[in-house]
Design an enzyme around this catalytic site. Sequence first.
Site, PDB file in Angstrom:
ATOM      1  N   HIS A  33      -2.257   6.421   4.010  1.00 47.40           N
ATOM      2  CA  HIS A  33      -0.810   6.473   4.290  1.00 47.40           C
ATOM      3  C   HIS A  33      -0.248   7.767   3.693  1.00 47.40           C
ATOM      4  O   HIS A  33      -0.420   8.044   2.494  1.00 47.40           O
ATOM      5  CB  HIS A  33      -0.093   5.288   3.637  1.00 47.40           C
ATOM      6  CG  HIS A  33      -0.415   3.949   4.245  1.00 47.40           C
ATOM      7  ND1 HIS A  33      -1.152   3.767   5.382  1.00 47.40           N
ATOM      8  CD2 HIS A  33      -0.028   2.694   3.859  1.00 47.40           C
ATOM      9  CE1 HIS A  33      -1.231   2.467   5.668  1.00 47.40           C
ATOM     10  NE2 HIS A  33      -0.569   1.790   4.755  1.00 47.40           N
ATOM     11  N   CYS A  37       0.811  -1.232   0.000  1.00 41.82           N
ATOM     12  CA  CYS A  37       0.000   0.000   0.000  1.00 41.82           C
ATOM     13  C   CYS A  37       0.843   1.280   0.000  1.00 41.82           C
ATOM     14  O   CYS A  37       0.538   2.235  -0.731  1.00 41.82           O
ATOM     15  CB  CYS A  37      -0.956  -0.007   1.191  1.00 41.82           C
ATOM     16  SG  CYS A  37      -0.255  -0.743   2.675  1.00 41.82           S
TER      17      CYS A  37
HETATM   18  N1  LIG Z   1      -4.675  -3.719   4.921  1.00 40.38           N
HETATM   19  C1  LIG Z   1      -4.016  -3.106   3.909  1.00 40.38           C
HETATM   20  O1  LIG Z   1      -3.996  -1.860   3.802  1.00 40.38           O
HETATM   21  C2  LIG Z   1      -3.274  -3.919   2.913  1.00 40.38           C
HETATM   22  C3  LIG Z   1      -3.190  -5.307   2.973  1.00 40.38           C
HETATM   23  N2  LIG Z   1      -2.535  -6.005   2.015  1.00 40.38           N
HETATM   24  C4  LIG Z   1      -2.444  -7.466   2.040  1.00 40.38           C
HETATM   25  O2  LIG Z   1      -3.750  -8.018   1.811  1.00 40.38           O
HETATM   26  C5  LIG Z   1      -3.918  -9.224   2.558  1.00 40.38           C
HETATM   27  C6  LIG Z   1      -5.087  -9.094   3.510  1.00 40.38           C
HETATM   28  O3  LIG Z   1      -4.817  -8.076   4.460  1.00 40.38           O
HETATM   29  P1  LIG Z   1      -5.904  -7.651   5.549  1.00 40.38           P
HETATM   30  O4  LIG Z   1      -7.249  -7.624   4.938  1.00 40.38           O
HETATM   31  O5  LIG Z   1      -5.362  -6.415   6.139  1.00 40.38           O
HETATM   32  O6  LIG Z   1      -5.836  -8.890   6.571  1.00 40.38           O
HETATM   33  P2  LIG Z   1      -6.947  -9.419   7.605  1.00 40.38           P
HETATM   34  O7  LIG Z   1      -6.196 -10.089   8.673  1.00 40.38           O
HETATM   35  O8  LIG Z   1      -7.897  -8.336   7.975  1.00 40.38           O
HETATM   36  O9  LIG Z   1      -7.766 -10.533   6.747  1.00 40.38           O
HETATM   37  C7  LIG Z   1      -7.192 -11.756   6.382  1.00 40.38           C
HETATM   38  C8  LIG Z   1      -8.179 -12.619   5.594  1.00 40.38           C
HETATM   39  O10 LIG Z   1      -7.533 -13.880   5.300  1.00 40.38           O
HETATM   40  C9  LIG Z   1      -8.398 -14.951   5.713  1.00 40.38           C
HETATM   41  N3  LIG Z   1      -7.623 -16.120   6.150  1.00 40.38           N
HETATM   42  C10 LIG Z   1      -6.794 -16.212   7.210  1.00 40.38           C
HETATM   43  N4  LIG Z   1      -6.295 -17.462   7.289  1.00 40.38           N
HETATM   44  C11 LIG Z   1      -6.808 -18.162   6.252  1.00 40.38           C
HETATM   45  C12 LIG Z   1      -6.681 -19.501   5.805  1.00 40.38           C
HETATM   46  N5  LIG Z   1      -5.907 -20.390   6.436  1.00 40.38           N
HETATM   47  N6  LIG Z   1      -7.354 -19.886   4.704  1.00 40.38           N
HETATM   48  C13 LIG Z   1      -8.159 -19.013   4.047  1.00 40.38           C
HETATM   49  N7  LIG Z   1      -8.336 -17.718   4.443  1.00 40.38           N
HETATM   50  C14 LIG Z   1      -7.664 -17.307   5.517  1.00 40.38           C
HETATM   51  C15 LIG Z   1      -9.201 -14.373   6.858  1.00 40.38           C
HETATM   52  O11 LIG Z   1     -10.373 -15.145   7.048  1.00 40.38           O
HETATM   53  P3  LIG Z   1     -11.052 -15.379   8.502  1.00 40.38           P
HETATM   54  O12 LIG Z   1     -11.835 -14.139   8.813  1.00 40.38           O
HETATM   55  O13 LIG Z   1     -11.916 -16.563   8.285  1.00 40.38           O
HETATM   56  O14 LIG Z   1      -9.939 -15.609   9.475  1.00 40.38           O
HETATM   57  C16 LIG Z   1      -9.475 -12.956   6.342  1.00 40.38           C
HETATM   58  O15 LIG Z   1     -10.541 -12.989   5.441  1.00 40.38           O
HETATM   59  C17 LIG Z   1      -2.599  -9.480   3.278  1.00 40.38           C
HETATM   60  O16 LIG Z   1      -1.813 -10.358   2.501  1.00 40.38           O
HETATM   61  C18 LIG Z   1      -1.995  -8.090   3.369  1.00 40.38           C
HETATM   62  O17 LIG Z   1      -0.614  -8.151   3.521  1.00 40.38           O
HETATM   63  C19 LIG Z   1      -1.996  -5.343   0.958  1.00 40.38           C
HETATM   64  C20 LIG Z   1      -2.029  -3.997   0.846  1.00 40.38           C
HETATM   65  C21 LIG Z   1      -2.656  -3.179   1.840  1.00 40.38           C
HETATM   66  N1  LIG Z   2       2.287  -3.513   5.572  1.00 44.22           N
HETATM   67  C1  LIG Z   2       1.197  -2.636   5.183  1.00 44.22           C
HETATM   68  C2  LIG Z   2       0.022  -3.447   4.722  1.00 44.22           C
HETATM   69  C3  LIG Z   2       0.380  -4.726   4.046  1.00 44.22           C
HETATM   70  O1  LIG Z   2      -0.210  -5.723   4.327  1.00 44.22           O
HETATM   71  O2  LIG Z   2       1.366  -4.684   3.165  1.00 44.22           O
HETATM   72  P1  LIG Z   2       1.784  -5.897   2.182  1.00 44.22           P
HETATM   73  O3  LIG Z   2       0.623  -6.197   1.323  1.00 44.22           O
HETATM   74  O4  LIG Z   2       2.934  -5.383   1.430  1.00 44.22           O
HETATM   75  O5  LIG Z   2       2.159  -7.081   3.037  1.00 44.22           O
HETATM   76  C4  LIG Z   2       0.837  -1.773   6.364  1.00 44.22           C
HETATM   77  O6  LIG Z   2       1.040  -2.267   7.446  1.00 44.22           O
HETATM   78  O7  LIG Z   2       0.372  -0.666   6.237  1.00 44.22           O
END
Ligand SMILES: NC(=O)C1=CN([C@@H]2O[C@H](COP(=O)(O)OP(=O)(O)OC[C@H]3O[C@@H](n4cnc5c(N)ncnc54)[C@H](OP(=O)(O)O)[C@@H]3O)[C@@H](O)[C@H]2O)C=CC1
Ligand SMILES: N[C@@H](CC(=O)OP(=O)(O)O)C(=O)O
Length: 357
Positions: free
Chosen positions: A247, A151
């Site tokens: 951010h 992000c």
């Molecule tokens: N937040 C941000 O601003 C950004 C995040 N990202 C990336 O995006 C992804 C998601 O981030 P974020 O939404 O913040 O994370 P969250 O922790 O909020 O959500 C994670 C998701 O993954 C699911 N999950 C966890 N374990 C498993 C499993 N074993 N099998 C299937 N599904 C699973 C969870 O389901 P359940 O609810 O059932 O546990 C939930 O839906 C990450 O890889 C993160 O690094 C990238 C850019 C920006």
């Molecule tokens: N690391 C970012 C969010 C994130 O999950 O990044 P990435 O998709 O590169 O793992 C933050 O904490 O703001």
Amino acid sequence: MVFRKVGVLGATGTVGQRFLTLLADHPNFEIAALGASARSAGKAYKEATKWKQSAPMPKKVADMIVKPCDAKEFTHCDIVFSGLDSDYAGEIEKNFRDANIAVLSNAKNYRRTPNVPLVVPTVNTDHLDVLNSQRKESNLDRGCIVTNSNCSTAAVVVPLKALQDAFGPIDKVSVVSMQAISGAGYPGVSSLDMLDNVVPYISGEEDKIEWETRKILGSVNENASSFELNNTVVSAQCNRVPVIDGHLMCISVKFAKANPSVSEVHKALVNYVCEAQKLECHSAPKQAIVVFDESCPDRPQPRLDRENQNGYAVSVGRIRSDSIFDVKFVSLVHNTVLGAAGAGILNAEVAVKKGLL
Ligand SMILES: NC(=O)C1=CN([C@@H]2O[C@H](COP(=O)(O)OP(=O)(O)OC[C@H]3O[C@@H](n4cnc5c(N)ncnc54)[C@H](OP(=O)(O)O)[C@@H]3O)[C@@H](O)[C@H]2O)C=CC1
Ligand SMILES: N[C@@H](CC(=O)OP(=O)(O)O)C(=O)O
């Protein structure tokens, strides 16, 4: 009108929820399946999810039954968007790709894979051309993986791309971030760490900004099978601050040859137009970079400016010359829209328009 059925993996998480709010009224993409962990599978979405968006949960998903992230459950989907926890995204996304489903991923796992595009949709959609080669290598006609960036990286590469196009190669960049807590997912950073505080460490983040910038600002290689990294040296320092979304990055830039004035930099940022705009994609911002001049010396700010262009723009302000670098400015991205879910959606829109999805 082009129409695609889409699934969302990690639908219950912070990024997954943002996907659903952005997809709810999408004219071309219909939400056809939701996936999450075994903890959520089998439950109605409204029971499985701690909804944290300010917009209400879309009615059409509330009663959908969450599925396990098994490709067999998603065969009716043309595209899946992934907001999966990166501890699990690697294996699950590969299984979906191998099942001939196009995966647009937010997770970090495949960003550095040579034949996987790492695309910020207002910067380098030309990198999607490598999908033909990726599919050929895997012997698939539809299955593929496209990643979008970290992000914070999105807030860096959008203005840098505009400056690189206007003034040629960039030699060095220094970045200091102030990152919102939604970037850490839910429940994320504890309130005792976050209130009345700044945490000067985000695991792995500095390396991601420094490396991903070079792939995104790099070029597709000669036979469109991989990417040449750009030579810009990037130094990043990352901090978590008590802001919900958005951010904010302080960026200093030294060009390899040019030394443009502040007004030339301002003009280059205002005039920047990307391919997603030219293709008139549904989610493309009208203005890819919203620029504040000296009449607004205290902008951009996360609370006031993160929704600019529905979260698909980067907002830039405080452009001034610098005594060590050539120019410095402040850049803001909505971390869960252009920095995450919105990037996946706009990448898919561009890929559909280019006949790649
Ligand atoms: N937040 C941000 O601003 C950004 C995040 N990202 C990336 O995006 C992804 C998601 O981030 P974020 O939404 O913040 O994370 P969250 O922790 O909020 O959500 C994670 C998701 O993954 C699911 N999950 C966890 N374990 C498993 C499993 N074993 N099998 C299937 N599904 C699973 C969870 O389901 P359940 O609810 O059932 O546990 C939930 O839906 C990450 O890889 C993160 O690094 C990238 C850019 C920006
Ligand atoms: N690391 C970012 C969010 C994130 O999950 O990044 P990435 O998709 O590169 O793992 C933050 O904490 O703001």
